[in-house]
Write a protein that holds these residues in place. Structure first.
Motif, PDB file in Angstrom:
ATOM      1  N   MET A 102      -1.137  17.146  -2.563  1.00 27.99           N
ATOM      2  CA  MET A 102      -1.689  17.040  -1.205  1.00 27.99           C
ATOM      3  C   MET A 102      -3.178  16.685  -1.232  1.00 27.99           C
ATOM      4  SD  MET A 102       0.463  20.110   0.713  1.00 27.99           S
ATOM      5  CE  MET A 102      -0.992  20.957   1.078  1.00 27.99           C
ATOM      6  N   ILE A 103      -3.946  17.304  -2.103  1.00 24.94           N
ATOM      7  CA  ILE A 103      -5.374  16.989  -2.185  1.00 24.94           C
ATOM      8  C   ILE A 103      -5.573  15.590  -2.765  1.00 24.94           C
ATOM      9  CG2 ILE A 103      -5.918  17.974  -4.460  1.00 24.94           C
ATOM     10  CD1 ILE A 103      -8.114  18.535  -1.479  1.00 24.94           C
ATOM     11  N   ASN A 104      -4.718  15.185  -3.696  1.00 28.54           N
ATOM     12  CA  ASN A 104      -4.795  13.830  -4.243  1.00 28.54           C
ATOM     13  C   ASN A 104      -4.437  12.788  -3.204  1.00 28.54           C
ATOM     14  OD1 ASN A 104      -5.697  14.363  -6.888  1.00 28.54           O
ATOM     15  ND2 ASN A 104      -3.650  15.061  -7.437  1.00 28.54           N
ATOM     16  N   ALA A 105      -3.518  13.109  -2.301  1.00 29.12           N
ATOM     17  CA  ALA A 105      -3.169  12.177  -1.221  1.00 29.12           C
ATOM     18  C   ALA A 105      -4.364  11.949  -0.302  1.00 29.12           C
ATOM     19  CB  ALA A 105      -1.969  12.708  -0.441  1.00 29.12           C
ATOM     20  N   LEU A 106      -5.154  12.983  -0.087  1.00 32.48           N
ATOM     21  CA  LEU A 106      -6.357  12.825   0.741  1.00 32.48           C
ATOM     22  C   LEU A 106      -7.385  11.906   0.080  1.00 32.48           C
ATOM     23  CD1 LEU A 106      -6.897  16.483   1.987  1.00 32.48           C
ATOM     24  CD2 LEU A 106      -6.090  14.530   3.322  1.00 32.48           C
ATOM     25  N   PHE A 107      -7.508  11.998  -1.238  1.00 35.60           N
ATOM     26  CA  PHE A 107      -8.486  11.188  -1.962  1.00 35.60           C
ATOM     27  C   PHE A 107      -7.970   9.799  -2.309  1.00 35.60           C
ATOM     28  CE2 PHE A 107     -10.124  15.452  -3.516  1.00 35.60           C
ATOM     29  CZ  PHE A 107     -11.226  15.440  -2.683  1.00 35.60           C
ATOM     30  N   PHE A 108      -6.686   9.541  -2.116  1.00 34.25           N
ATOM     31  CA  PHE A 108      -6.091   8.279  -2.564  1.00 34.25           C
ATOM     32  C   PHE A 108      -6.735   7.057  -1.913  1.00 34.25           C
ATOM     33  CE2 PHE A 108      -3.048   4.820  -2.091  1.00 34.25           C
ATOM     34  CZ  PHE A 108      -2.811   4.544  -3.423  1.00 34.25           C
ATOM     35  N   PHE A 140       0.822  -1.211   0.000  1.00 36.37           N
ATOM     36  CA  PHE A 140       0.000   0.000   0.000  1.00 36.37           C
ATOM     37  C   PHE A 140       0.856   1.261   0.000  1.00 36.37           C
ATOM     38  CE2 PHE A 140      -2.191   3.412   2.267  1.00 36.37           C
ATOM     39  CZ  PHE A 140      -3.312   3.555   1.470  1.00 36.37           C
ATOM     40  N   VAL A 141       1.886   1.294   0.828  1.00 34.89           N
ATOM     41  CA  VAL A 141       2.727   2.493   0.935  1.00 34.89           C
ATOM     42  C   VAL A 141       3.486   2.728  -0.366  1.00 34.89           C
ATOM     43  CG1 VAL A 141       4.632   3.555   2.178  1.00 34.89           C
ATOM     44  CG2 VAL A 141       2.901   2.279   3.426  1.00 34.89           C
ATOM     45  N   ALA A 142       4.057   1.669  -0.926  1.00 37.60           N
ATOM     46  CA  ALA A 142       4.767   1.809  -2.195  1.00 37.60           C
ATOM     47  C   ALA A 142       3.824   2.231  -3.309  1.00 37.60           C
ATOM     48  CB  ALA A 142       5.475   0.497  -2.555  1.00 37.60           C
ATOM     49  N   MET A 143       2.629   1.655  -3.315  1.00 37.33           N
ATOM     50  CA  MET A 143       1.661   2.016  -4.346  1.00 37.33           C
ATOM     51  C   MET A 143       1.218   3.464  -4.195  1.00 37.33           C
ATOM     52  SD  MET A 143      -1.831   0.176  -5.496  1.00 37.33           S
ATOM     53  CE  MET A 143      -0.996  -1.347  -5.324  1.00 37.33           C
ATOM     54  N   ALA A 144       0.973   3.893  -2.974  1.00 36.67           N
ATOM     55  CA  ALA A 144       0.576   5.286  -2.750  1.00 36.67           C
ATOM     56  C   ALA A 144       1.674   6.224  -3.218  1.00 36.67           C
ATOM     57  CB  ALA A 144       0.265   5.518  -1.272  1.00 36.67           C
ATOM     58  N   PHE A 145       2.918   5.891  -2.890  1.00 39.41           N
ATOM     59  CA  PHE A 145       4.044   6.729  -3.310  1.00 39.41           C
ATOM     60  C   PHE A 145       4.150   6.794  -4.826  1.00 39.41           C
ATOM     61  CE2 PHE A 145       8.519   7.109  -4.553  1.00 39.41           C
ATOM     62  CZ  PHE A 145       8.780   8.365  -4.042  1.00 39.41           C
ATOM     63  N   VAL A 146       4.056   5.659  -5.500  1.00 40.05           N
ATOM     64  CA  VAL A 146       4.197   5.638  -6.960  1.00 40.05           C
ATOM     65  C   VAL A 146       3.031   6.356  -7.635  1.00 40.05           C
ATOM     66  CG1 VAL A 146       4.285   4.127  -8.982  1.00 40.05           C
ATOM     67  CG2 VAL A 146       5.647   3.579  -6.981  1.00 40.05           C
ATOM     68  N   VAL A 147       1.814   6.151  -7.151  1.00 40.52           N
ATOM     69  CA  VAL A 147       0.652   6.823  -7.753  1.00 40.52           C
ATOM     70  C   VAL A 147       0.737   8.331  -7.553  1.00 40.52           C
ATOM     71  CG1 VAL A 147      -1.859   7.102  -7.590  1.00 40.52           C
ATOM     72  CG2 VAL A 147      -0.872   4.830  -7.676  1.00 40.52           C
ATOM     73  N   LEU A 148       1.084   8.764  -6.354  1.00 39.19           N
ATOM     74  CA  LEU A 148       1.202  10.207  -6.108  1.00 39.19           C
ATOM     75  C   LEU A 148       2.383  10.814  -6.855  1.00 39.19           C
ATOM     76  CD1 LEU A 148       0.234  10.319  -2.345  1.00 39.19           C
ATOM     77  CD2 LEU A 148      -1.141  11.044  -4.304  1.00 39.19           C
ATOM     78  N   LEU A 149       3.473  10.079  -6.974  1.00 38.10           N
ATOM     79  CA  LEU A 149       4.605  10.551  -7.779  1.00 38.10           C
ATOM     80  C   LEU A 149       4.202  10.677  -9.242  1.00 38.10           C
ATOM     81  CD1 LEU A 149       7.650  11.271  -7.967  1.00 38.10           C
ATOM     82  CD2 LEU A 149       8.042   8.833  -8.424  1.00 38.10           C
ATOM     83  N   ASN A 150       3.478   9.687  -9.757  1.00 39.02           N
ATOM     84  CA  ASN A 150       3.002   9.763 -11.145  1.00 39.02           C
ATOM     85  C   ASN A 150       2.036  10.927 -11.335  1.00 39.02           C
ATOM     86  OD1 ASN A 150       4.459   7.672 -12.231  1.00 39.02           O
ATOM     87  ND2 ASN A 150       2.873   6.155 -11.866  1.00 39.02           N
ATOM     88  N   THR A 151       1.214  11.202 -10.340  1.00 43.76           N
ATOM     89  CA  THR A 151       0.299  12.336 -10.422  1.00 43.76           C
ATOM     90  C   THR A 151       1.074  13.644 -10.495  1.00 43.76           C
ATOM     91  OG1 THR A 151      -1.312  11.080  -9.147  1.00 43.76           O
ATOM     92  CG2 THR A 151      -1.684  13.428  -9.323  1.00 43.76           C
ATOM     93  N   PHE A 152       2.102  13.757  -9.670  1.00 44.60           N
ATOM     94  CA  PHE A 152       2.968  14.942  -9.698  1.00 44.60           C
ATOM     95  C   PHE A 152       3.674  15.062 -11.058  1.00 44.60           C
ATOM     96  CE2 PHE A 152       7.167  16.886  -8.896  1.00 44.60           C
ATOM     97  CZ  PHE A 152       6.753  18.131  -8.446  1.00 44.60           C
TER      98      PHE A 152
END
Length: 172
Positions: free
Chosen positions: A145-151, A100-112
């Motif tokens: 930051m807003i995408n992290a809240l919705f993730f 979960f943590v790795a996926m959250a990091f990769v998805v948020l990095l890709n969003t950025f």
């Protein structure tokens, strides 16, 4: 059945993305700060892992075309970006485990990175005149930051829509 559920969820997420623009920009400390959610983009990236790359690629093309036609400022920017980042997501998770943590990091990095990709294309074509530091500080970082809240909500949605076909086959 799964494709229909994913399509409906994608339409709802696209609507939420578009409706959130009514709340942005927000004045903070005398500066306009842009919060731009990328709910549909993050959902498509999560589908790459949970529903498979073929389904994710199909919806990346479909929703990329729909966004390009609906927004209409520059045709092809969403479809190319969605496809490129789906391929990157698939490649990244051959290396990483579905943590979960790795996926959250990769998805948020890709969003950025998707946000920076849009900035680069628009600035090369001279459609945006904001300096890179202002763009990162006033749009890209607040958007992450807003995408992290919705993730977390999107994570649960992606898992549930990926399971639809399996549960539907068991009941019949």
């Amino acid at each position: 059945m799964q494709m229909i559920v994913i399509f409906i969820a994608g339409i709802v997420l696209m609507y939420l993305d578009m409706s959130f623009t009514g709340f942005s920009p927000v004045m903070m400390f005398g500066v306009e700060v842009y919060f731009v959610p990328k709910l549909l983009f993050m959902y498509i990236l999560l589908l790459t892992i949970y529903a498979g790359p073929r389904i994710s690629m199909f919806f990346a093309v479909l929703f990329g075309i729909m966004l390009d036609v609906y927004i209409g400022s520059l045709y092809g920017i969403h479809i190319f970006g969605f496809i490129a980042f789906v391929i990157f997501m698939q490649t990244a998770f051959r290396v990483f485990y579905r943590d979960f943590v790795a996926m959250a990091f990769v998805v948020l990095l890709n969003t950025f990175l998707f946000d920076l990709y849009q900035y680069a294309v628009y600035s090369v074509l001279d459609l945006i005149s904001m300096p890179i530091f202002d763009y990162v500080a006033l749009r890209a970082v607040p958007s992450v930051m807003i995408n992290a809240l919705f993730f977390v909500v999107l994570y649960v949605l992606a898992i549930q829509t990926a399971k639809v076909r399996k549960e539907f086959k068991r009941t019949n």
